[in-house]
Design a protein around this motif. Sequence first.
Motif, short mmCIF file in Angstrom:
data_model
loop_
_atom_site.label_atom_id
_atom_site.label_comp_id
_atom_site.label_asym_id
_atom_site.label_seq_id
_atom_site.Cartn_x
_atom_site.Cartn_y
_atom_site.Cartn_z
N LYS A 148 0.90 -1.20 0.03
CA LYS A 148 0.16 0.02 0.01
C LYS A 148 0.84 1.41 0.03
O LYS A 148 2.07 1.29 0.27
N LEU A 149 0.17 2.35 -0.48
CA LEU A 149 1.10 3.65 -0.59
C LEU A 149 0.13 4.87 0.00
O LEU A 149 -1.14 4.98 -0.33
N ARG A 150 0.72 5.45 0.87
CA ARG A 150 0.38 6.79 1.22
C ARG A 150 0.52 8.08 0.37
O ARG A 150 1.67 8.22 0.23
N LEU A 151 -0.33 8.60 -0.24
CA LEU A 151 -0.19 9.66 -1.30
C LEU A 151 -0.80 10.82 -0.86
O LEU A 151 -2.00 10.88 -0.46
N THR A 152 0.04 11.80 -0.88
CA THR A 152 -0.64 13.46 -0.90
C THR A 152 -0.55 13.77 -2.20
O THR A 152 0.41 13.84 -3.06
N TYR A 153 -1.76 14.16 -2.76
CA TYR A 153 -2.13 14.47 -4.23
C TYR A 153 -2.85 15.57 -4.46
O TYR A 153 -3.74 16.19 -3.62
N GLU A 160 -5.50 19.61 -2.57
CA GLU A 160 -4.79 18.61 -1.92
C GLU A 160 -5.47 17.62 -1.14
O GLU A 160 -6.24 17.98 -0.23
N THR A 161 -5.20 16.43 -1.40
CA THR A 161 -6.00 15.03 -0.55
C THR A 161 -4.99 14.27 -0.29
O THR A 161 -3.95 14.10 -0.83
N GLN A 162 -5.35 13.33 0.86
CA GLN A 162 -4.43 12.24 1.42
C GLN A 162 -5.46 11.29 0.79
O GLN A 162 -6.64 10.76 1.06
N ARG A 163 -4.46 10.04 0.06
CA ARG A 163 -5.12 8.97 -0.31
C ARG A 163 -4.17 7.79 0.18
O ARG A 163 -3.06 7.77 0.42
N LEU A 164 -5.04 6.72 0.45
CA LEU A 164 -4.40 5.44 0.67
C LEU A 164 -4.78 4.61 -0.53
O LEU A 164 -5.92 4.36 -0.88
N LEU A 165 -3.66 3.92 -1.17
CA LEU A 165 -3.72 3.39 -2.34
C LEU A 165 -3.35 1.89 -2.46
O LEU A 165 -2.33 1.52 -1.60
N ARG A 166 -3.86 0.85 -3.47
CA ARG A 166 -3.27 -0.21 -3.58
C ARG A 166 -2.86 -0.02 -5.00
O ARG A 166 -3.62 -0.42 -6.00
N PRO A 167 -1.68 0.23 -5.46
CA PRO A 167 -1.20 0.35 -6.55
C PRO A 167 -1.26 -0.86 -7.50
O PRO A 167 -0.73 -1.93 -7.04
N LEU A 168 -1.57 -0.68 -8.77
CA LEU A 168 -1.74 -2.01 -9.57
C LEU A 168 -0.98 -1.88 -10.93
O LEU A 168 -0.49 -3.05 -11.30
N ALA A 169 -0.87 -0.58 -11.20
CA ALA A 169 0.12 -0.45 -12.72
C ALA A 169 0.65 0.81 -12.69
O ALA A 169 0.04 1.82 -12.28
N LEU A 170 1.72 1.02 -13.39
CA LEU A 170 2.36 2.28 -13.95
C LEU A 170 2.21 2.30 -15.43
O LEU A 170 2.69 1.49 -16.05
N CYS A 199 3.85 13.87 -2.16
CA CYS A 199 4.62 13.12 -1.42
C CYS A 199 3.72 11.53 -1.32
O CYS A 199 2.74 11.38 -1.65
N ALA A 200 4.93 10.67 -1.28
CA ALA A 200 4.20 9.12 -1.30
C ALA A 200 5.02 8.48 -0.41
O ALA A 200 6.56 8.71 -0.18
N ASP A 201 4.62 7.72 0.56
CA ASP A 201 5.28 6.67 1.60
C ASP A 201 4.63 5.60 1.14
O ASP A 201 3.75 5.16 1.23
N LEU A 202 5.75 4.73 0.95
CA LEU A 202 5.71 3.07 0.94
C LEU A 202 5.43 2.41 2.17
O LEU A 202 6.03 2.40 3.21
N LEU A 203 4.11 1.76 2.35
CA LEU A 203 3.70 1.21 3.62
C LEU A 203 4.20 -0.36 3.76
O LEU A 203 4.31 -0.68 2.61
N GLU A 204 4.31 -0.88 4.82
CA GLU A 204 4.60 -2.35 4.97
C GLU A 204 3.17 -3.10 4.75
O GLU A 204 3.31 -4.46 4.42
N ASP A 205 2.16 -2.52 4.80
CA ASP A 205 0.91 -3.23 4.61
C ASP A 205 0.89 -3.84 3.24
O ASP A 205 1.00 -3.08 2.11
N SER A 206 0.54 -5.30 3.08
CA SER A 206 0.75 -5.81 1.79
C SER A 206 -0.73 -6.21 1.23
O SER A 206 -1.80 -6.56 2.31
#
Length: 235
Positions: A148-153, A160-170, A199-206
Motif C-alpha cells: 500500500k501507498l500513502r499519497l499526498t495528491y 490537496e488530498t490524502q489517499r491510501l492506495l493499492r497500486p496496480l500498474a504504472l 509526497c508518497a510513503d511506501l507502507l509495510e501493509d501488503s
Amino acid sequence: MERTGRLFEVIQILRAASAPIRAEDLAEKLEVSKRTVYRDIAALQGMRTPIEGEAGIGYMLRKGYDLPPLNFDDEELEALYVGLSMLIRTGDGALQEAAIRVCRKVMECRSPGDRLQVAPWGGAPPDDPELGCVSKGLLRQAVRESRKLRLTYLGPDSGETQRLLRPLALIYNVETTLLAAWCELRGGFRHFRTDRMLCADLLEDSFADEADLLRKLWMEQEGGVSGDEDQIPSI
C-alpha cells in the motif's frame, strides 16, 4: 537492494569499468558499507567469478567473462535500441539508467550507429526526488511488491488530498505517467498523474492476496487509460 541483485550489480559495474574500482567507490555506488563490498567480492570469487584485485588497490573483472551471446536479427536489434532509447521520455531516472546498461550490452552485438535516433524532448518531466518529485522507482516498487501507498495528491478540482492506495500498474504516456490504483478514499479504481503527486510513503501493509484480482477487475472495467484521475468514474 537484496543481496542477489547487489551481487549482479557488482558484476555489471566491474564489467563496464576500464580500470580497477576501489571498494569505497563500489560502496558508494551500491549505497552499502565497504565491509559489505568485501564480503560480496569474496562471495563472488567463491562462486568462481573471475574478479582480480584486493582491498586498497581495486577490483577488476577478468576479460572474457560475460553472459552468453544474444542472437538478434537487424530489426530486433533496432527495435531494442529505439524502445530502450524512448525511456528517456518517461522521466523515470532509474529505468533510464537501467536502459543505458542494457543498451551497452545489446549494442556490443551490432550497433545501428547513427541511423536510428530518438529525440530527447516531448517527454514527462524527470522525477528528481531532490526537487520534491515522487520517484517513479518507488511507485514501481509498490506495484511490484503489492504494498500500500500513502499519497499526498493535488487534484485539478479537489485540491490537496490524502489517499491510501493499492497500486496496480504504472502507465507511461508521452507527456505524463499515471499510477493506476484502488483508492480507499473513493472506494474505486483511479489513475493518478505523477506530476501531481506531492509526497508518497511506501507502507509495510501488503495486499498481495488481492493484487491479481484487483488488476484483472481494473483492466476489465477500464479497458483503456484516460488522462486524468478525476475523469475516471468511481465504482
